[in-house]
Motif scaffolding. Structure first.
Motif, PDB file in Angstrom:
ATOM      1  N   HIS A 218      14.909 -13.706   4.155  1.00  0.00           N
ATOM      2  CA  HIS A 218      14.527 -14.521   5.322  1.00  0.00           C
ATOM      3  C   HIS A 218      13.136 -14.149   5.835  1.00  0.00           C
ATOM      4  N   LEU A 219      12.196 -13.915   4.918  1.00  0.00           N
ATOM      5  CA  LEU A 219      10.820 -13.629   5.317  1.00  0.00           C
ATOM      6  C   LEU A 219      10.175 -14.876   5.918  1.00  0.00           C
ATOM      7  N   SER A 220       9.497 -14.710   7.023  1.00  0.00           N
ATOM      8  CA  SER A 220       8.757 -15.804   7.644  1.00  0.00           C
ATOM      9  C   SER A 220       7.562 -16.183   6.773  1.00  0.00           C
ATOM     10  N   LEU A 221       7.356 -17.487   6.587  1.00  0.00           N
ATOM     11  CA  LEU A 221       6.194 -17.943   5.819  1.00  0.00           C
ATOM     12  C   LEU A 221       4.894 -17.656   6.563  1.00  0.00           C
ATOM     13  N   ASP A 222       4.930 -17.699   7.873  1.00  0.00           N
ATOM     14  CA  ASP A 222       3.718 -17.547   8.677  1.00  0.00           C
ATOM     15  C   ASP A 222       3.469 -16.125   9.151  1.00  0.00           C
ATOM     16  N   ASN A 223       4.532 -15.323   9.252  1.00  0.00           N
ATOM     17  CA  ASN A 223       4.405 -14.021   9.914  1.00  0.00           C
ATOM     18  C   ASN A 223       4.826 -12.838   9.037  1.00  0.00           C
ATOM     19  N   ASN A 224       4.815 -13.052   7.735  1.00  0.00           N
ATOM     20  CA  ASN A 224       5.157 -11.967   6.821  1.00  0.00           C
ATOM     21  C   ASN A 224       4.640 -12.294   5.429  1.00  0.00           C
ATOM     22  N   MET A 225       4.639 -11.298   4.565  1.00  0.00           N
ATOM     23  CA  MET A 225       4.307 -11.477   3.149  1.00  0.00           C
ATOM     24  C   MET A 225       5.193 -10.529   2.356  1.00  0.00           C
ATOM     25  N   LYS A 226       5.500 -10.896   1.130  1.00  0.00           N
ATOM     26  CA  LYS A 226       6.393 -10.059   0.323  1.00  0.00           C
ATOM     27  C   LYS A 226       5.868  -8.625   0.197  1.00  0.00           C
ATOM     28  N   ASP A 227       4.586  -8.489  -0.142  1.00  0.00           N
ATOM     29  CA  ASP A 227       4.022  -7.147  -0.341  1.00  0.00           C
ATOM     30  C   ASP A 227       4.027  -6.350   0.961  1.00  0.00           C
ATOM     31  N   LEU A 228       3.731  -7.022   2.060  1.00  0.00           N
ATOM     32  CA  LEU A 228       3.700  -6.355   3.359  1.00  0.00           C
ATOM     33  C   LEU A 228       5.106  -5.914   3.768  1.00  0.00           C
ATOM     34  N   ALA A 229       6.072  -6.785   3.571  1.00  0.00           N
ATOM     35  CA  ALA A 229       7.448  -6.438   3.920  1.00  0.00           C
ATOM     36  C   ALA A 229       7.926  -5.237   3.120  1.00  0.00           C
ATOM     37  N   ARG A 230       7.675  -5.290   1.829  1.00  0.00           N
ATOM     38  CA  ARG A 230       8.106  -4.184   0.962  1.00  0.00           C
ATOM     39  C   ARG A 230       7.432  -2.868   1.368  1.00  0.00           C
ATOM     40  N   MET A 231       6.118  -2.924   1.613  1.00  0.00           N
ATOM     41  CA  MET A 231       5.377  -1.723   1.989  1.00  0.00           C
ATOM     42  C   MET A 231       5.883  -1.160   3.322  1.00  0.00           C
ATOM     43  N   SER A 232       6.082  -2.035   4.295  1.00  0.00           N
ATOM     44  CA  SER A 232       6.542  -1.592   5.611  1.00  0.00           C
ATOM     45  C   SER A 232       7.921  -0.961   5.524  1.00  0.00           C
ATOM     46  N   VAL A 233       8.812  -1.611   4.776  1.00  0.00           N
ATOM     47  CA  VAL A 233      10.174  -1.086   4.629  1.00  0.00           C
ATOM     48  C   VAL A 233      10.142   0.253   3.901  1.00  0.00           C
ATOM     49  N   GLU A 234       9.365   0.335   2.813  1.00  0.00           N
ATOM     50  CA  GLU A 234       9.282   1.595   2.064  1.00  0.00           C
ATOM     51  C   GLU A 234       8.750   2.733   2.937  1.00  0.00           C
ATOM     52  N   GLN A 235       7.714   2.446   3.716  1.00  0.00           N
ATOM     53  CA  GLN A 235       7.113   3.487   4.552  1.00  0.00           C
ATOM     54  C   GLN A 235       8.079   3.955   5.635  1.00  0.00           C
ATOM     55  N   THR A 236       8.768   3.014   6.248  1.00  0.00           N
ATOM     56  CA  THR A 236       9.718   3.382   7.301  1.00  0.00           C
ATOM     57  C   THR A 236      10.889   4.165   6.720  1.00  0.00           C
ATOM     58  N   LEU A 237      11.383   3.751   5.562  1.00  0.00           N
ATOM     59  CA  LEU A 237      12.461   4.499   4.919  1.00  0.00           C
ATOM     60  C   LEU A 237      12.011   5.921   4.573  1.00  0.00           C
ATOM     61  N   LYS A 238      10.753   6.045   4.162  1.00  0.00           N
ATOM     62  CA  LYS A 238      10.231   7.366   3.793  1.00  0.00           C
ATOM     63  C   LYS A 238      10.267   8.318   4.983  1.00  0.00           C
ATOM     64  N   THR A 239      10.010   7.787   6.196  1.00  0.00           N
ATOM     65  CA  THR A 239      10.063   8.643   7.393  1.00  0.00           C
ATOM     66  C   THR A 239      11.480   9.131   7.661  1.00  0.00           C
ATOM     67  N   LYS A 240      12.468   8.450   7.081  1.00  0.00           N
ATOM     68  CA  LYS A 240      13.869   8.843   7.225  1.00  0.00           C
ATOM     69  C   LYS A 240      14.360   9.637   6.013  1.00  0.00           C
ATOM     70  N   GLY A 241      13.423  10.017   5.142  1.00  0.00           N
ATOM     71  CA  GLY A 241      13.779  10.843   3.988  1.00  0.00           C
ATOM     72  C   GLY A 241      14.339  10.068   2.813  1.00  0.00           C
ATOM     73  N   ILE A 242      14.153   8.746   2.813  1.00  0.00           N
ATOM     74  CA  ILE A 242      14.667   7.919   1.714  1.00  0.00           C
ATOM     75  C   ILE A 242      13.492   7.416   0.882  1.00  0.00           C
ATOM     76  N   ILE A 243      13.488   7.756  -0.395  1.00  0.00           N
ATOM     77  CA  ILE A 243      12.439   7.307  -1.299  1.00  0.00           C
ATOM     78  C   ILE A 243      12.974   6.132  -2.107  1.00  0.00           C
ATOM     79  N   VAL A 244      12.357   4.972  -1.921  1.00  0.00           N
ATOM     80  CA  VAL A 244      12.792   3.782  -2.654  1.00  0.00           C
ATOM     81  C   VAL A 244      12.601   4.015  -4.145  1.00  0.00           C
ATOM     82  N   GLY A 245      13.608   3.671  -4.924  1.00  0.00           N
ATOM     83  CA  GLY A 245      13.585   3.904  -6.360  1.00  0.00           C
ATOM     84  C   GLY A 245      14.418   5.095  -6.771  1.00  0.00           C
ATOM     85  N   GLU A 246      14.701   5.968  -5.813  1.00  0.00           N
ATOM     86  CA  GLU A 246      15.564   7.116  -6.109  1.00  0.00           C
ATOM     87  C   GLU A 246      17.012   6.798  -5.749  1.00  0.00           C
ATOM     88  N   GLN A 247      17.253   6.480  -4.462  1.00  0.00           N
ATOM     89  CA  GLN A 247      18.623   6.164  -4.053  1.00  0.00           C
ATOM     90  C   GLN A 247      18.964   4.712  -4.363  1.00  0.00           C
TER      91      GLN A 247
END
Length: 264
Positions: A218-247
């Motif tokens: 449900h990414l917004s066409l006007d207020n999001n981008m696939k790469d941005l969403a993925r990067m933001s989610v990955e970075q926020t998960l990293k602050t919680k000790g979760i590395i995307v691709g491992e778990q």
């Protein structure tokens, strides 16, 4: 026992999700035109006429645009709660009584080998709800169109094998964008949509040992981008000790193209 699924389309222009087991197959929402829905089913090699039914989440047009057309053409059962039925009946046209079924919030319905659990979300619709699919020891969650993810929701959706999870907007893009303030305020509210960072924080709390796949939906066409969403989610998960691709791994969804039909 296996469960297959595909995010047929996801975004502010239309949403549809397909899930099947050995003996059941369901469409969640039909938010594109009937013609577009038929094309999406061809893309994943499935026949819409063989569906067990259509599950409706809420009455907004990006979730029910093709519902009436598809249901009438293939004589498919439609499942929705009473308030959603009342809210959407004018929009979807006449549906035969034998195709109308009520599926209330916080219920579990069993269809052959598949147990489907409904749960409420926080969105500005009559009574919006989404679904958890249980098949043997497999658990699949669809959750979009919610302003926040409550502790109650987290308890219901925790430790699924796969999630289709709302990651609607980047807050800065939304604030700087062209939308009128009234719409921005609605999206940012508790009955709007979850932003990338809040989605990731919720993911960090519900993902468990079983979790292997999370689809950003449900990414917004006007207020999001696939790469941005993925990067933001990955970075926020990293602050919680979760590395995307491992778990678990993250996957994109698209407003016009289905994801690969995946086996759980």
């Amino acid at each position: 026992m296996t469960m297959h699924f595909s995010v047929l389309a996801s975004g502010s222009t239309g949403n549809a999700f397909f899930v099947e087991t050995e003996d059941q197959s369901f469409l969640v929402d039909a938010g594109l035109s009937g013609k577009a829905m038929e094309a999406l089913f061809q893309d994943i090699g499935r026949d819409m006429s063989k569906l067990s039914g259509i599950l409706v989440t809420h009455e907004h047009s990006d979730h029910i645009k093709g519902l009436g057309v598809v249901a009438r053409k293939h004589k498919l059962p439609i499942y929705a709660n009473a308030k959603t039925w009342n809210a959407m009946e004018r929009s979807i046209g006449e549906i035969a009584n034998e195709q109308k079924f009520t599926f209330e919030m916080e219920q579990v319905k069993t269809f052959g080998s598949l147990d489907i659990e409904s749960f409420g979300v926080s969105h500005d619709a009559a009574e919006p709800m989404f679904y958890v699919f249980h098949h043997g020891d497999k658990k699949l969650v669809v959750i979009t169109d919610t302003g926040y993810v409550s502790d109650r929701m987290k308890g219901i959706i925790s430790n699924a094998d796969a999630y289709v999870f709302e990651s609607n907007h980047d807050v800065s893009m939304l604030r700087m964008g062209k939308y009128p303030w009234s719409i921005k305020r609605r999206i940012l509210s508790d009955v709007g949509h979850v932003c990338n960072e809040d989605a990731a924080l919720a993911m960090s709390e519900v993902a468990g040992d079983k979790t292997k796949r999370i689809y950003l939906a449900h990414l917004s066409l006007d207020n999001n981008m696939k790469d941005l969403a993925r990067m933001s989610v990955e970075q926020t998960l990293k602050t919680k000790g979760i590395i995307v691709g491992e778990q678990f791994s993250l996957y994109d969804t698209d407003p016009k193209r289905p994801t690969e039909l995946v086996t759980l």
